[in-house]
Design a protein around this motif. Structure first.
Motif, PDB file in Angstrom:
ATOM      1  N   UNK A 108       0.844  -1.182   0.000  1.00  0.00           N
ATOM      2  CA  UNK A 108       0.000   0.000   0.000  1.00  0.00           C
ATOM      3  C   UNK A 108       0.883   1.237   0.000  1.00  0.00           C
ATOM      4  N   UNK A 109       0.705   2.099  -0.995  1.00  0.00           N
ATOM      5  CA  UNK A 109       1.531   3.300  -1.076  1.00  0.00           C
ATOM      6  C   UNK A 109       0.669   4.529  -0.837  1.00  0.00           C
ATOM      7  N   UNK A 110       1.188   5.407  -0.008  1.00  0.00           N
ATOM      8  CA  UNK A 110       0.419   6.589   0.357  1.00  0.00           C
ATOM      9  C   UNK A 110       0.164   7.495  -0.853  1.00  0.00           C
ATOM     10  N   UNK A 111       1.189   7.642  -1.696  1.00  0.00           N
ATOM     11  CA  UNK A 111       1.043   8.572  -2.814  1.00  0.00           C
ATOM     12  C   UNK A 111      -0.109   8.213  -3.741  1.00  0.00           C
TER      13      UNK A 111
END
Lengths: 437, 385
Positions: free
Chosen positions: A366-369
């Motif tokens: 899971x990537x915040x960006x």
């Protein structure tokens, strides 16, 4: 605690160095030289585009140069050069919570456009191919405010119908817009579109896509001949920058040949393939090697990944058709890439991967960006663990911003996950053995 | 006569507790009616009404809702409204709805539509792809076809066809509602001493929770009351507020902002319910009229991505036209569209020499001291500059 059977990162062979990689360096080097020539000598016109479902065929048909800010941003991240640009953007008013791809690119765009790999030209056309990602719209809107390039929002209706397919109206709408893009390119270049040339390019794209699909289906073999995440990303740059060119086709022919040889030899990216997993989400570019090694030490190979289908999803049967060039570009943009598909279609894609590529587990990065990818992945985990009983690991970091990568934390999660997966395998084996006794 | 005061004493508390209970209560009294939830920002509510149903604004959970389940589905970096909407669903508080519709406002909202579909299989869940190409002459055909698809969905939900005349009547009714809301906002811009932002907010918000037939008379009486007011202007600075087009700040925060010394002449709260700058045509093809309204007669919205003018132009114009002294950017935490817009607003406002203050809020926030101090400092710096 180190698991007894795990190898240390430095003894694990984690990448394959063959002809394909040399060729990749050579053709991508040529591409970046062309990009730099456009920037520094005004040689050629640049079209800024986005990766998802890109219509690169049109750009090549006008001999314009496709430039992808996402590739520039990820190259900066891989080369650990992104942070100063991100910070520059934040000084201008961008939030900590905005996509760091955009911030790195804006910092670069306003800060001289020089990178370790190329100088980025100013765009003649800012072609916002809005394929699913709302941030794309923001990103190019911002670039358009920072320069004189013409902006065109190429709107791609999202796959919202329960059938998961575009309607005839969706296709007609996109084709009309592609015709408008052609008119803009004709005006910018001063020449009419050569339809025969476009058809040849679309045919090359069709062949390239087919090769790519064949390459990706090779990872169904046990052991998998390459890592369909970490090695696939190497093949993605030629797929987007050079799809529809002879260089691009040659690269994928070479890649397929080499991967088929590896299947013949029964060799894979690691000395021993002990776990097969499917991975969802973009990689943490600033720590790509570190991240890869965390899996490699467990003998874990990614046999399929959703990220490698952002620019196009060819493995389920799509092929560009030169006899219907615009319609087929439209279909690619609408239906045949992961980002324009709804979240449940992504669940289904992953489910097929797990089944057809014989995977043991799902890893969600899971990537915040990128909220397009990540928002709601907790529900995805719920679906795979509770509904399907697939062991699923969810880990968080970022695709661009090095400040969000906590190696110790991610390592602990990955180790704990594979440890339990190993335990599960052993128990299953014992149970199976017990049953036959 | 109903006064604004009596409307506020009737509705303010429910709005601060669980706003959707107003709609759920209405459903209890009209069991045969179907209700369709509309996620912000905009929805062609006229279409729901023409189907004989009631559109309901599902605009977050407010600050009394505890998020206990939804945060395991959506990560910490996702805005509150996405999580609170899911929480409302997972705790049965949306059971009174027959359908809910999302659209292409942002990526988390887009994925939320899918998550709803999986978790609430009995609910009709649809999704509108609003066009992001505002310049092509073909966009109107596309949007009219999208509305036709949606119309078919609603027909399936009610089991009866929507006739063109039904839709024309609904458009006329919402035209009237939107006209009254425009008047409400015009009063705020011209005589803010006669109508506070909290008052206009409540008058608008209740309209998202009841049929227009009930809201219009309330608005009319309130307007008559407001027109008779003759308050003395206070020593406050005049600002326009921008950035709260989706998730909504708590009423107490809005109140704090004004109490700290501002008149908010204009804002973008609940924007989708007053989406049009003028009436939508009621003759001819009604779906096409609605599509045309979206493309050519609608208010500015950052999530519409209109490339025909620079991003901040509307904001600068609004400051100039209303005679405001400053802009207040009030953005929901983690709201990627609003946060992106801010970078361009900041640049343009600085270039134009217009002072501004940037504040972040969350619908679930409880403590307003910090925001209040910031705005007080800002106001003081403006008044004594």
């Amino acid at each position: 605690m180190e698991p007894p059977m795990a190898q240390t990162a430095d003894t694990a062979k984690t990448s394959y160095q063959g002809q394909m990689h040399l060729l990749q360096k050579e053709i991508m080097g040529r591409y970046f030289e062309r990009v730099t020539r456009a920037a520094e000598q005004g040689d050629g016109k640049a079209v800024f585009m986005l990766i998802s479902g890109n219509p690169v065929e049109l750009v090549h048909a006008f001999d314009m140069i496709p430039v992808y800010p996402e590739i520039d941003a990820l190259q900066l991240a891989v080369k650990k050069a992104a942070l100063p640009f991100i910070q520059k953007a934040e000084e201008l008013g961008y939030s900590m919570d905005n996509c760091a791809y955009v911030k790195a690119d804006v910092g670069l765009f306003l800060g001289g456009r020089k990178t370790p790999f190329a100088t980025i030209p100013l765009p003649s056309l800012i072609l916002c191919n809005y394929v699913g990602c709302n941030v794309y719209l923001q990103w190019f809107e911002h670039l358009a405010e920072y320069c004189d390039g013409k902006i065109y929002n190429l709107d791609i209706p999202f796959m919202r119908d329960p059938s998961g397919k575009p309607s005839p109206e969706d296709i007609a709408y996109v084709v009309h817009q592609l015709e408008e893009v052609i008119a803009i390119c004709e005006e910018l270049t001063g020449k009419k579109l050569d339809w025969d040339k476009l058809k040849r390019i679309v045919a090359l794209s069709g062949e390239t896509g087919e090769l790519w699909a064949k390459i990706k289906s090779l990872t169904k073999h046990i052991p998998s001949p390459f890592d369909n995440y970490f090695d696939s990303v190497t093949m993605m740059a030629p797929l987007y920058c050079l799809r529809g060119t002879e260089d691009g086709l040659k690269f994928f022919q070479t890649a397929l040949r080499e991967m088929e040889e590896k299947v013949q030899m029964g060799s894979g990216p690691l000395p021993e393939e002990r776990f097969r997993f499917v991975i969802e989400g973009p990689p943490p570019w600033p720590y790509l090697r570190t991240f890869r090694d965390l899996f490699a030490k467990w003998g874990a190979v990614a046999v399929a990944s959703t990220y490698s289908t952002v620019g196009g999803l060819w493995e389920f049967g799509f092929k560009h058709d030169p006899n219907r060039p615009l319609e087929s570009i439209a279909e690619h943009m609408l239906q045949w890439n992961v980002t324009n598909r709804n979240f449940l279609q992504r669940y289904e894609q992953i489910r097929r991967y797990i089944q057809e590529w014989s995977a043991d587990a799902l890893v969600i990065h899971s990537v915040k960006s990128c909220r397009l990818f990540s928002a709601g992945q907790g529900d995805m985990r719920e679906y795979f663990t509770k509904e399907l009983g697939i062991p699923t690991l969810l880990i968080e970091s970022d695709l661009e911003d090095p400040r969000y990568f906590s190696e110790a934390q991610i390592k602990n999660r990955i180790d704990a996950f594979f440890e339990s997966l190993e335990h599960r395998k052993l128990t299953h084996k014992t149970q199976a053995a017990g049953a036959t006794l | 006569m109903t006064t604004v005061e009596s409307i506020l004493s009737r509705y303010r508390e429910p709005l601060e507790n669980f706003p959707l209970e107003l709609a759920a209560d209405w459903k209890k009294r009209h069991a045969d009616k179907k209700l369709v939830g509309c996620y912000p920002v905009y929805h062609p509510v006229d279409l729901i009404h023409a189907a004989g149903m009631v559109p309901v604004g599902v605009i977050g959970g407010g600050n009394r809702l505890e998020i206990a389940h939804a945060d395991s589905r959506f990560q910490s970096f996702v805005c509150s409204i996405v999580k609170s909407t899911l929480e409302l669903g997972l705790t049965g508080r949306l059971d009174f709805l027959d359908g809910i519709v999302f659209h292409s406002i942002c990526d988390p909202a887009r994925n939320l539509g899918s998550v709803f579909k999986r978790n609430f299989p009995k609910l009709m869940v649809d999704y509108i792809h609003f066009p992001q190409n505002m310049t092509s002459p073909y966009t109107i055909d596309y949007l009219a076809s999208e509305y036709l698809r949606l119309k078919t969905s609603y027909e399936a939900l009610t089991g009866r066809p929507i006739k063109d005349d039904d839709l024309r009547r609904s458009i006329a009714l919402f035209n009237e509602q939107r006209r009254l809301l425009r008047e409400l906002y015009a009063i705020r811009a011209e005589q803010p001493e006669n109508l506070s932002t909290v008052e206009s907010y409540v008058l608008l918000r209740i309209g998202t929770l009841m049929p227009p037939e009930e809201h219009i008379p309330i608005l009319k009486e309130a307007l008559a009351d407001i027109r008779a007011r003759k308050e003395k202007p206070k020593d406050r600075i005049k600002v326009v507020l921008e950035g709260s087009f989706c998730e909504q700040p708590p009423l107490e925060l809005i109140e704090s902002l004004e109490a700290a010394g501002c008149y908010i002449l204009d804002d973008d709260f609940l924007l989708g319910w007053r989406w049009f700058l003028e009436d939508i045509a009621t003759d001819g093809d009604p779906l096409r009229n609605l599509a045309n309204g979206y493309l050519r007669q609608s208010v500015y919205s950052g999530v519409k991505h209109d490339t025909r003018e620079p991003k901040a132009k509307h904001l600068i114009d609004k400051v100039r036209e209303t005679g405001a002294a400053a802009a207040l950017i009030l953005s929901a935490k983690f709201c990627e569209p609003a946060l992106f817009d801010y970078a361009l607003y900041k640049r343009a406002l600085e270039k134009e020499g217009i002072p501004h203050l940037f504040l972040e809020f969350e619908e679930k926030m409880w403590i307003f001291d910090k925001a209040r101090t910031e705005i007080e400092t800002f106001v003081e710096s403006m008044l004594f500059d």
